[in-house]
Design an enzyme around this catalytic site. Structure first.
Site, mmCIF file in Angstrom:
data_model
loop_
_atom_site.group_PDB
_atom_site.id
_atom_site.type_symbol
_atom_site.label_atom_id
_atom_site.label_comp_id
_atom_site.label_asym_id
_atom_site.label_seq_id
_atom_site.Cartn_x
_atom_site.Cartn_y
_atom_site.Cartn_z
ATOM 1 N N HIS A 133 2.069 12.014 9.712
ATOM 2 C CA HIS A 133 2.485 11.821 8.316
ATOM 3 C C HIS A 133 2.303 13.122 7.534
ATOM 4 O O HIS A 133 1.255 13.319 6.905
ATOM 5 C CB HIS A 133 1.610 10.754 7.652
ATOM 6 C CG HIS A 133 1.843 9.374 8.137
ATOM 7 N ND1 HIS A 133 2.760 8.534 7.548
ATOM 8 C CD2 HIS A 133 1.268 8.666 9.130
ATOM 9 C CE1 HIS A 133 2.741 7.364 8.169
ATOM 10 N NE2 HIS A 133 1.848 7.424 9.130
ATOM 11 N N CYS B 96 6.479 8.804 11.350
ATOM 12 C CA CYS B 96 5.647 7.826 12.050
ATOM 13 C C CYS B 96 6.487 6.698 12.640
ATOM 14 O O CYS B 96 7.106 6.884 13.672
ATOM 15 C CB CYS B 96 4.543 7.312 11.134
ATOM 16 S SG CYS B 96 3.178 6.629 12.093
ATOM 17 N N GLN C 287 9.179 6.710 15.756
ATOM 18 C CA GLN C 287 9.249 5.784 16.904
ATOM 19 C C GLN C 287 10.630 5.138 16.985
ATOM 20 O O GLN C 287 11.182 4.964 18.072
ATOM 21 C CB GLN C 287 8.163 4.715 16.775
ATOM 22 C CG GLN C 287 6.749 5.313 16.824
ATOM 23 C CD GLN C 287 5.662 4.275 16.586
ATOM 24 O OE1 GLN C 287 5.938 3.117 16.301
ATOM 25 N NE2 GLN C 287 4.406 4.698 16.683
ATOM 26 N N THR D 168 -9.297 -1.207 -27.698
ATOM 27 C CA THR D 168 -10.206 -0.092 -27.415
ATOM 28 C C THR D 168 -11.598 -0.390 -27.963
ATOM 29 O O THR D 168 -12.606 -0.212 -27.280
ATOM 30 C CB THR D 168 -9.652 1.207 -28.032
ATOM 31 O OG1 THR D 168 -8.385 1.469 -27.443
ATOM 32 C CG2 THR D 168 -10.582 2.379 -27.789
ATOM 33 N N GLU E 10 -17.485 -7.386 -10.629
ATOM 34 C CA GLU E 10 -17.584 -6.508 -9.458
ATOM 35 C C GLU E 10 -18.200 -5.144 -9.761
ATOM 36 O O GLU E 10 -18.901 -4.575 -8.947
ATOM 37 C CB GLU E 10 -16.185 -6.261 -8.859
ATOM 38 C CG GLU E 10 -15.652 -7.379 -8.018
ATOM 39 C CD GLU E 10 -14.963 -8.469 -8.827
ATOM 40 O OE1 GLU E 10 -15.016 -8.425 -10.082
ATOM 41 O OE2 GLU E 10 -14.392 -9.369 -8.198
ATOM 42 N N ASP F 210 -5.629 6.585 -5.129
ATOM 43 C CA ASP F 210 -6.203 7.516 -6.104
ATOM 44 C C ASP F 210 -6.770 8.766 -5.434
ATOM 45 O O ASP F 210 -6.748 9.846 -6.018
ATOM 46 C CB ASP F 210 -7.314 6.842 -6.913
ATOM 47 C CG ASP F 210 -6.736 6.073 -8.099
ATOM 48 O OD1 ASP F 210 -5.704 6.525 -8.643
ATOM 49 O OD2 ASP F 210 -7.305 5.037 -8.470
ATOM 50 N N THR G 135 -5.973 -0.520 -32.476
ATOM 51 C CA THR G 135 -7.200 0.022 -31.874
ATOM 52 C C THR G 135 -8.152 -1.061 -31.366
ATOM 53 O O THR G 135 -9.139 -0.754 -30.723
ATOM 54 C CB THR G 135 -7.983 0.876 -32.902
ATOM 55 O OG1 THR G 135 -8.410 0.017 -33.960
ATOM 56 C CG2 THR G 135 -7.110 1.986 -33.458
ATOM 57 N N GLU H 85 5.285 -3.218 20.130
ATOM 58 C CA GLU H 85 4.691 -3.719 18.884
ATOM 59 C C GLU H 85 5.462 -4.960 18.432
ATOM 60 O O GLU H 85 4.919 -5.824 17.755
ATOM 61 C CB GLU H 85 4.738 -2.632 17.797
ATOM 62 C CG GLU H 85 4.123 -3.076 16.476
ATOM 63 C CD GLU H 85 4.160 -2.006 15.383
ATOM 64 O OE1 GLU H 85 4.669 -0.900 15.624
ATOM 65 O OE2 GLU H 85 3.681 -2.299 14.275
ATOM 66 N N GLU I 113 3.367 13.945 4.776
ATOM 67 C CA GLU I 113 3.297 13.742 3.323
ATOM 68 C C GLU I 113 1.884 13.819 2.772
ATOM 69 O O GLU I 113 1.683 14.167 1.608
ATOM 70 C CB GLU I 113 3.950 12.416 2.928
ATOM 71 C CG GLU I 113 3.258 11.134 3.390
ATOM 72 C CD GLU I 113 3.718 10.646 4.762
ATOM 73 O OE1 GLU I 113 4.211 11.475 5.564
ATOM 74 O OE2 GLU I 113 3.561 9.438 5.039
ATOM 75 N N GLU J 247 -15.060 8.254 -10.489
ATOM 76 C CA GLU J 247 -14.225 7.229 -11.115
ATOM 77 C C GLU J 247 -14.708 5.856 -10.671
ATOM 78 O O GLU J 247 -14.786 5.568 -9.478
ATOM 79 C CB GLU J 247 -12.751 7.395 -10.698
ATOM 80 C CG GLU J 247 -11.869 6.297 -11.282
ATOM 81 C CD GLU J 247 -10.416 6.343 -10.789
ATOM 82 O OE1 GLU J 247 -10.008 7.353 -10.195
ATOM 83 O OE2 GLU J 247 -9.713 5.346 -11.003
ATOM 84 N N LYS K 263 -10.045 6.126 -36.803
ATOM 85 C CA LYS K 263 -10.556 4.764 -36.742
ATOM 86 C C LYS K 263 -11.314 4.531 -35.423
ATOM 87 O O LYS K 263 -12.412 3.977 -35.421
ATOM 88 C CB LYS K 263 -9.375 3.806 -36.852
ATOM 89 C CG LYS K 263 -9.772 2.406 -37.210
ATOM 90 C CD LYS K 263 -8.547 1.632 -37.640
ATOM 91 C CE LYS K 263 -8.882 0.151 -37.713
ATOM 92 N NZ LYS K 263 -7.693 -0.661 -37.939
HETATM 93 N N1 GLN Z 1 3.621 0.573 13.529
HETATM 94 C C1 GLN Z 1 3.580 1.832 14.171
HETATM 95 C C2 GLN Z 1 2.293 2.039 14.958
HETATM 96 O O1 GLN Z 1 1.329 1.373 14.730
HETATM 97 C C3 GLN Z 1 3.789 2.963 13.174
HETATM 98 C C4 GLN Z 1 2.708 3.073 12.163
HETATM 99 C C5 GLN Z 1 3.108 3.872 10.948
HETATM 100 O O2 GLN Z 1 4.273 4.068 10.676
HETATM 101 N N2 GLN Z 1 2.148 4.290 10.152
HETATM 102 O O3 GLN Z 1 2.225 2.867 15.825
#
Ligand code: GLN
Length: 544
Positions: free
Chosen positions: A519, A394, A398, A203, A162, A70, A200, A418, A521, A153, A235
């Site tokens: 990243h 990421c 690799q 709600t 909770e 979010d 309704t 890894e 994005e 929020e 309503k």
């Molecule tokens: N698993 C990989 C690392 O830890 C890549 C992590 C990822 O893609 N966010 O380095």
């Protein structure tokens, strides 16, 4: 300071986060500074250790905090840069209260939910609301000028055990603030019967649950398949004790970025402004113009992009990537069809052509764990050999390094530590990381500077040589192998300041082969697409 509290009823997954983000956008359009806060009533301190299967994507903020997706919606809709303090979990609150108790700060009192936990919640909301936000482009903190509105929020559904302390805290807060400074928005569901009748009762029940806690909503946002009928609004108004114009119809839409415009038409922003006694400071049209461009691009040329991932069945775990692709498509005026490919499905077969038929671009996103690794590597080989535009993010970066090491640098058993012990650990923990191995503790998280080599694709993509992008990874390119990997057009075009951590890989001579350890994005906005996504889609568009 003005406060708007957003609660949810009936069930989760109604789009409360999008509703709040949309309200924030509408108020921002009127010139106000918006401070969004997400309250997550779970005990985890943050979302870093949570399984994306359970939780959707882990979103990463500039300061490195791992949060609920979010907060991604807030950043994208309101175009703000948030930090750790904008996500308050039960764990954060209790940790603070317990620490205070241990230090003896409660002077021997019995420490209780009311008032100690609720006081902690109130104090936190107030102090976060008052703190200046970071400018998006790292422009430093801007003090609230003109007016600021804090949007809170409360995650979960009213009635959950909770969220009780949080609801009680905002109930107290309302008593302590001026009437014109506090407003409650409740998001509920209006389902349809088999006979297409809008009901309704759910709600009514959820508002009743709210009123039992001493909270009266000012506005009820009703999520439904179709727009609410007038008599249904009447309503709800009557049974839930709100004005009819405060019953807002929020039907399903194809495009989440249209939600602010739909809510605007329903008059929600006008109603809020009146209740909080605010006047517009400016009138911004850029959001409406962006939505217009999105509609146009839906009629534009089609591009097919394959995403080779592990959670392909659960698209929410790649939410920010999907959004970043949409942002780039809006700007380029094209329409993107995503083909989700489960990486493991590529493993047992040599017939990759059938998976990538008519695909104009291949994206390998981030990931953890060994499942699907070989399938992703196969996809990368395919993109490289067939000159299909490739974007690796990421883990995708690799794996592109491993792919190049195996097939170009002649290290057939190159791998990442890894996943297994290997004679050629081209992806490894750096020396300074060895030995530290606590979950959630050793990750490189958040904003880091990346330095770009001159005259490279990376420089053309970003148009500059120093950028800041968000990270979330533990492993790194092993510096001992860089020389061996950099051959036949393969090279690292971006590194950290010291030049030891590799950040961008590209291949000269390929139409578009671009992989990033970071990243991108997470910084993409509907109005400001992320440069690598834009360049990638542009290359896809050019692919016959
Ligand atoms: N698993 C990989 C690392 O830890 C890549 C992590 C990822 O893609 N966010 O380095």
């Amino acid at each position: 300071m003005k406060y708007i509290i957003v609660t949810g009823g009936v069930m989760s997954g109604l789009g409360k986060g999008i509703t709040m983000a949309s309200i924030g956008r509408l108020l921002k359009n009127r010139g106000y500074t918006i401070v969004p806060i997400k309250i997550d009533p779970y005990i985890n301190i943050d979302a870093g250790t949570m399984n994306p299967y359970q939780h959707g994507e882990v979103y990463v903020l500039g300061d490195g905090t791992e949060v609920d997706l979010d907060l991604g919606h807030y950043e994208r809709f309101m175009d703000v840069e948030l930090g750790r303090e904008h996500n308050i979990t039960t764990g954060v609150i209790y940790a603070a209260v317990i620490e205070r108790e241990r230090k003896g700060e409660y002077l021997g009192q019995t420490v209780q939910i009311i008032p100690h936990v609720t006081n902690e919640i109130k104090a936190r909301i107030r102090s976060v609301a008052a703190k200046p936000l970071q400018g998006l482009q790292g422009g430093g903190a801007e003090p609230h000028s003109g007016g600021a509105i804090c949007l809170v929020e409360i995650g979960g559904t009213v009635g959950d055990i909770e969220s009780m302390p949080f609801l009680e805290a905002v109930r107290q807060m309302q008593r302590e603030e001026e009437d014109t400074d506090f407003l409650f928005v409740h998001v509920t569901l209006v389902p349809f019967t088999a006979l297409n009748e809008q009901k309704t009762k759910p709600t009514q029940h959820s508002v009743k649950a709210l009123r039992e806690l001493g909270l009266q909503p000012d506005i009820i946002v009703c999520r439904s398949k179709k727009p609410l009928k007038e008599d249904v609004k009447e309503k709800i108004a009557m049974f839930c004790n709100v004005r009819k114009e405060a019953v807002i119809s929020a039907p399903d839409t194809e495009d989440i970025y249209e939600v602010p415009l739909l809510l605007e038409k329903e008059g929600i922003a006008e109603y809020i402004m009146k209740k909080l006694q605010l006047a517009p400071l400016t009138e911004q049209q850029e959001w409406a113009q962006m939505v217009e461009r999105r509609k146009e691009s839906a009629r534009g040329k089609k591009v097919c992009v394959a995403i080779v991932g592990k959670y392909a069945e659960l698209e929410d775990s790649y939410l920010s990537i999907k959004e970043a692709i949409k942002h780039a498509a809006t700007e380029l005026g094209c329409r993107v069809e995503l083909r989700w490919i489960e990486a493991e499905d590529l493993e047992g077969t040599d017939r990759l052509d059938s998976f990538f038929e008519e695909v104009q671009g291949i994206l390998v996103p981030g990931g953890f764990g060994p499942r699907g690794v070989e399938g992703k590597i196969k996809a990368i080989t395919y993109a490289r050999e067939h000159e299909i535009p490739f974007l690796g993010l990421c883990f995708g970066f690799q794996l592109a390094v491993i792919e190049a090491a195996r097939h170009i640098a002649h290290l057939p058993d190159a791998h990442s530590t890894e996943h297994c012990a290997t004679p050629h650990p081209v992806i490894d923990l750096l020396e300074e990381q060895q030995g530290v191995d606590e979950m959630g503790g050793t990750m490189r998280l958040g904003d880091y500077e990346v330095f770009i080599r001159k005259d490279t694709l990376a420089e053309r993509v970003y148009g500059k040589r120093k950028i800041v992008e968000r990270h979330r990874h533990r492993y790194e390119v092993n510096p001992a192998y860089i020389e061996q990997i950099e051959r036949e057009g393969v090279f690292f075009s971006g590194t950290d300041r010291s030049g030891t951590r590799m950040e961008i890989l590209e291949i000269e001579g390929h139409p578009f082969f671009f992989a990033t350890q970071f990243h991108p994005e997470f910084k993409s906005r509907p109005n400001k697409p992320s440069p690598p996504f834009k360049a990638f889609l542009k290359a896809c568009l050019q692919k016959p």
